[in-house]
Design a protein around this motif. Structure first.
Motif, PDB file in Angstrom:
ATOM      1  N   TYR A 109      64.483  40.638  73.240  1.00 29.36           N
ATOM      2  CA  TYR A 109      64.053  41.759  74.180  1.00 29.36           C
ATOM      3  C   TYR A 109      63.011  41.393  75.274  1.00 29.36           C
ATOM      4  O   TYR A 109      63.399  41.760  76.341  1.00 29.36           O
ATOM      5  N   LEU A 110      61.859  40.798  74.676  1.00 32.87           N
ATOM      6  CA  LEU A 110      61.003  40.402  75.574  1.00 32.87           C
ATOM      7  C   LEU A 110      61.664  39.216  76.607  1.00 32.87           C
ATOM      8  O   LEU A 110      61.316  39.385  77.949  1.00 32.87           O
ATOM      9  N   ILE A 111      62.063  38.367  76.196  1.00 30.30           N
ATOM     10  CA  ILE A 111      62.672  37.205  77.001  1.00 30.30           C
ATOM     11  C   ILE A 111      63.407  37.587  77.960  1.00 30.30           C
ATOM     12  O   ILE A 111      63.584  37.370  79.170  1.00 30.30           O
ATOM     13  N   VAL A 112      64.505  38.271  77.492  1.00 28.05           N
ATOM     14  CA  VAL A 112      65.750  38.711  78.432  1.00 28.05           C
ATOM     15  C   VAL A 112      65.133  39.732  79.372  1.00 28.05           C
ATOM     16  O   VAL A 112      65.594  39.748  80.476  1.00 28.05           O
ATOM     17  N   GLY A 113      64.363  40.764  78.816  1.00 33.46           N
ATOM     18  CA  GLY A 113      63.470  41.521  79.948  1.00 33.46           C
ATOM     19  C   GLY A 113      62.913  41.061  81.063  1.00 33.46           C
ATOM     20  O   GLY A 113      62.971  41.213  82.122  1.00 33.46           O
ATOM     21  N   ARG A 128      68.639  47.005  90.517  1.00 36.73           N
ATOM     22  CA  ARG A 128      69.248  46.708  89.080  1.00 36.73           C
ATOM     23  C   ARG A 128      68.406  46.653  88.169  1.00 36.73           C
ATOM     24  O   ARG A 128      68.787  46.739  86.887  1.00 36.73           O
ATOM     25  N   LEU A 129      67.106  46.713  88.243  1.00 34.98           N
ATOM     26  CA  LEU A 129      66.289  46.856  87.126  1.00 34.98           C
ATOM     27  C   LEU A 129      66.426  48.327  86.414  1.00 34.98           C
ATOM     28  O   LEU A 129      66.276  48.512  85.273  1.00 34.98           O
ATOM     29  N   VAL A 130      66.510  49.444  87.211  1.00 33.20           N
ATOM     30  CA  VAL A 130      66.835  50.736  87.004  1.00 33.20           C
ATOM     31  C   VAL A 130      68.164  50.765  86.124  1.00 33.20           C
ATOM     32  O   VAL A 130      68.217  51.311  85.017  1.00 33.20           O
ATOM     33  N   ALA A 131      69.212  50.187  86.488  1.00 32.92           N
ATOM     34  CA  ALA A 131      70.412  50.156  86.134  1.00 32.92           C
ATOM     35  C   ALA A 131      70.334  49.347  84.789  1.00 32.92           C
ATOM     36  O   ALA A 131      71.052  49.728  83.820  1.00 32.92           O
ATOM     37  N   ALA A 132      69.694  48.205  84.595  1.00 29.26           N
ATOM     38  CA  ALA A 132      69.405  47.564  83.414  1.00 29.26           C
ATOM     39  C   ALA A 132      68.775  48.196  82.245  1.00 29.26           C
ATOM     40  O   ALA A 132      69.106  48.459  81.121  1.00 29.26           O
ATOM     41  N   ALA A 133      67.716  49.060  82.827  1.00 29.20           N
ATOM     42  CA  ALA A 133      66.964  49.900  82.001  1.00 29.20           C
ATOM     43  C   ALA A 133      67.870  51.060  81.060  1.00 29.20           C
ATOM     44  O   ALA A 133      67.903  51.535  80.211  1.00 29.20           O
ATOM     45  N   LEU A 134      68.765  51.585  82.150  1.00 24.19           N
ATOM     46  CA  LEU A 134      69.751  52.657  81.871  1.00 24.19           C
ATOM     47  C   LEU A 134      70.709  52.086  80.705  1.00 24.19           C
ATOM     48  O   LEU A 134      71.076  52.699  79.864  1.00 24.19           O
ATOM     49  N   GLY A 135      70.947  50.997  81.055  1.00 20.94           N
ATOM     50  CA  GLY A 135      72.329  50.249  80.324  1.00 20.94           C
ATOM     51  C   GLY A 135      71.442  50.038  79.010  1.00 20.94           C
ATOM     52  O   GLY A 135      72.255  50.325  77.781  1.00 20.94           O
ATOM     53  N   LEU A 136      70.384  49.540  78.732  1.00 24.46           N
ATOM     54  CA  LEU A 136      69.743  49.503  77.407  1.00 24.46           C
ATOM     55  C   LEU A 136      69.593  50.876  76.681  1.00 24.46           C
ATOM     56  O   LEU A 136      70.242  51.053  75.550  1.00 24.46           O
ATOM     57  N   VAL A 137      69.210  52.029  77.249  1.00 28.71           N
ATOM     58  CA  VAL A 137      69.045  53.188  76.869  1.00 28.71           C
ATOM     59  C   VAL A 137      70.273  53.710  76.245  1.00 28.71           C
ATOM     60  O   VAL A 137      70.759  54.306  75.229  1.00 28.71           O
ATOM     61  N   ILE A 142      74.138  55.135  72.018  1.00 29.15           N
ATOM     62  CA  ILE A 142      75.477  55.163  71.492  1.00 29.15           C
ATOM     63  C   ILE A 142      75.777  54.445  70.112  1.00 29.15           C
ATOM     64  O   ILE A 142      76.137  55.158  69.077  1.00 29.15           O
ATOM     65  N   TYR A 143      74.952  53.326  69.978  1.00 29.93           N
ATOM     66  CA  TYR A 143      75.055  52.725  68.568  1.00 29.93           C
ATOM     67  C   TYR A 143      74.212  53.455  67.583  1.00 29.93           C
ATOM     68  O   TYR A 143      74.417  53.516  66.432  1.00 29.93           O
ATOM     69  N   TRP A 144      73.296  53.855  67.825  1.00 29.96           N
ATOM     70  CA  TRP A 144      72.253  54.606  67.084  1.00 29.96           C
ATOM     71  C   TRP A 144      73.083  55.754  66.484  1.00 29.96           C
ATOM     72  O   TRP A 144      73.099  56.113  65.357  1.00 29.96           O
ATOM     73  N   LEU A 145      73.774  56.595  67.393  1.00 30.14           N
ATOM     74  CA  LEU A 145      74.640  57.569  66.864  1.00 30.14           C
ATOM     75  C   LEU A 145      75.730  57.299  65.890  1.00 30.14           C
ATOM     76  O   LEU A 145      76.051  57.765  64.745  1.00 30.14           O
ATOM     77  N   LEU A 160      70.737  45.058  68.384  1.00 25.25           N
ATOM     78  CA  LEU A 160      71.522  43.978  69.370  1.00 25.25           C
ATOM     79  C   LEU A 160      71.910  44.923  70.633  1.00 25.25           C
ATOM     80  O   LEU A 160      72.036  44.383  71.687  1.00 25.25           O
ATOM     81  N   SER A 161      72.395  46.033  70.420  1.00 31.16           N
ATOM     82  CA  SER A 161      73.093  46.911  71.340  1.00 31.16           C
ATOM     83  C   SER A 161      72.065  47.026  72.723  1.00 31.16           C
ATOM     84  O   SER A 161      72.353  46.943  73.842  1.00 31.16           O
ATOM     85  N   GLY A 162      70.857  47.045  72.357  1.00 31.84           N
ATOM     86  CA  GLY A 162      69.728  47.277  73.504  1.00 31.84           C
ATOM     87  C   GLY A 162      69.845  46.069  74.534  1.00 31.84           C
ATOM     88  O   GLY A 162      69.680  46.043  75.495  1.00 31.84           O
ATOM     89  N   ILE A 163      70.007  44.835  73.973  1.00 34.74           N
ATOM     90  CA  ILE A 163      69.975  43.606  74.600  1.00 34.74           C
ATOM     91  C   ILE A 163      71.257  43.731  75.318  1.00 34.74           C
ATOM     92  O   ILE A 163      71.317  43.307  76.714  1.00 34.74           O
ATOM     93  N   VAL A 164      72.460  43.886  74.669  1.00 35.49           N
ATOM     94  CA  VAL A 164      73.597  43.817  75.477  1.00 35.49           C
ATOM     95  C   VAL A 164      73.645  44.797  76.669  1.00 35.49           C
ATOM     96  O   VAL A 164      74.226  44.609  77.744  1.00 35.49           O
ATOM     97  N   GLY A 165      73.200  46.308  76.426  1.00 32.41           N
ATOM     98  CA  GLY A 165      73.107  46.988  77.140  1.00 32.41           C
ATOM     99  C   GLY A 165      72.201  46.662  78.709  1.00 32.41           C
ATOM    100  O   GLY A 165      72.550  47.049  79.790  1.00 32.41           O
ATOM    101  N   LEU A 166      71.137  45.938  78.366  1.00 35.88           N
ATOM    102  CA  LEU A 166      70.274  45.501  79.284  1.00 35.88           C
ATOM    103  C   LEU A 166      70.975  44.431  80.252  1.00 35.88           C
ATOM    104  O   LEU A 166      70.918  44.606  81.436  1.00 35.88           O
ATOM    105  N   ALA A 167      71.698  43.701  79.611  1.00 36.57           N
ATOM    106  CA  ALA A 167      72.615  42.542  80.413  1.00 36.57           C
ATOM    107  C   ALA A 167      73.457  43.021  81.121  1.00 36.57           C
ATOM    108  O   ALA A 167      73.643  42.957  82.453  1.00 36.57           O
TER     109      ALA A 167
END
Length: 226
Positions: A109-113, A128-137, A142-145, A160-167
């Motif tokens: 999370y730290l390295i990819v961030g 794009r940083l805003v879009a990446a943060a939104l992707g993470l959230v 979704i995966y938490w639900l 893992l879904s947070g990193i996938v969403g960030l990218a």
């Protein structure tokens, strides 16, 4: 297709992929008494699997080639090439153990961030940083639900879904939508036939590898749609 960039990315990712066995061997074992520690194969044994050195390098190189060929000389390769060997290691561990190690996900999370921020600034596109943060959230929610209301899904998939969403979020809304959904679709398309053909008799579902393949699908789809 960006052939030169694809070859360069394959070489870099392949070299990094040589470290997959060492990366797995480095992982700390779960504490005794936890559910993850029950009947678990030691990471050192997983890392010593025959051919893992060249297989890890080959899989990482293939992922790098796909990303480089689709995106070309793009700053997003900074974090995507990092995810090639790390994704191979995570996918392999999950496939073997039905476990996604937090010890590898948390620092990612730290390295990819950091690499995502660097990529956005170097591209001159802070949006794009805003879009990446939104992707993470969005993807993590979704995966938490799914984890909360779907029996059998492990919390490692949520992490893992947070990193996938960030990218995927950094790459664009199309990448996030297609790549996020592709993980589910690939899981069904590949896992069900394996069960029917008795190529595996394990009832538990290693979702991590398919989530990570979704990153490749999302990146390629975004590039083609652009």
């Amino acid at each position: 297709m960006h052939v030169v960039v694809a070859v360069w990315c394959a070489a870099v990712a392949g070299l990094l992929g040589l470290g997959v066995p060492r990366l797995i061997r480095w992982l700390p074992e779960p504490e005794a008494g936890t559910s993850s520690a029950v009947d678990k194969i030691p990471y050192a044994e997983v890392a010593a699997a025959h051919g893992l050195l060249w297989k890890g390098a080959a899989a990482s190189a293939a992922a790098g080639a796909v990303l480089g060929g689709a995106l070309g000389a793009d700053w997003s390769l900074l974090f995507l090439l990092y995810l090639c060997p790390v994704g191979v290691a995570l996918g392999y561990v999950d496939w073997r153990l039905r476990l996604l190690p937090t010890a590898l996900i948390r620092p990612s999370y730290l390295i990819v961030g950091v690499l995502v921020v660097a990529s956005g600034l170097l591209m001159g596109e802070p949006r794009r940083l805003v879009a990446a943060a939104l992707g993470l959230v969005i993807l993590r929610a979704i995966y938490w639900l799914l984890w909360r209301f779907t029996p059998g899904m492990g919390f490692g998939d949520v992490r893992l879904s947070g990193i996938v969403g960030l990218a995927l979020g950094f790459l664009g809304g199309t990448a996030l939508l297609v790549g996020g959904y592709a993980g589910f679709l690939l899981g069904v398309l590949l896992w069900v036939p394996m069960r029917l053909l008795r190529l595996t008799t394990d009832r538990s579902f290693p979702f991590g590898p398919f989530m990570l393949l979704g990153v490749l699908v999302g990146a390629v789809w975004q590039a083609v749609a652009a």
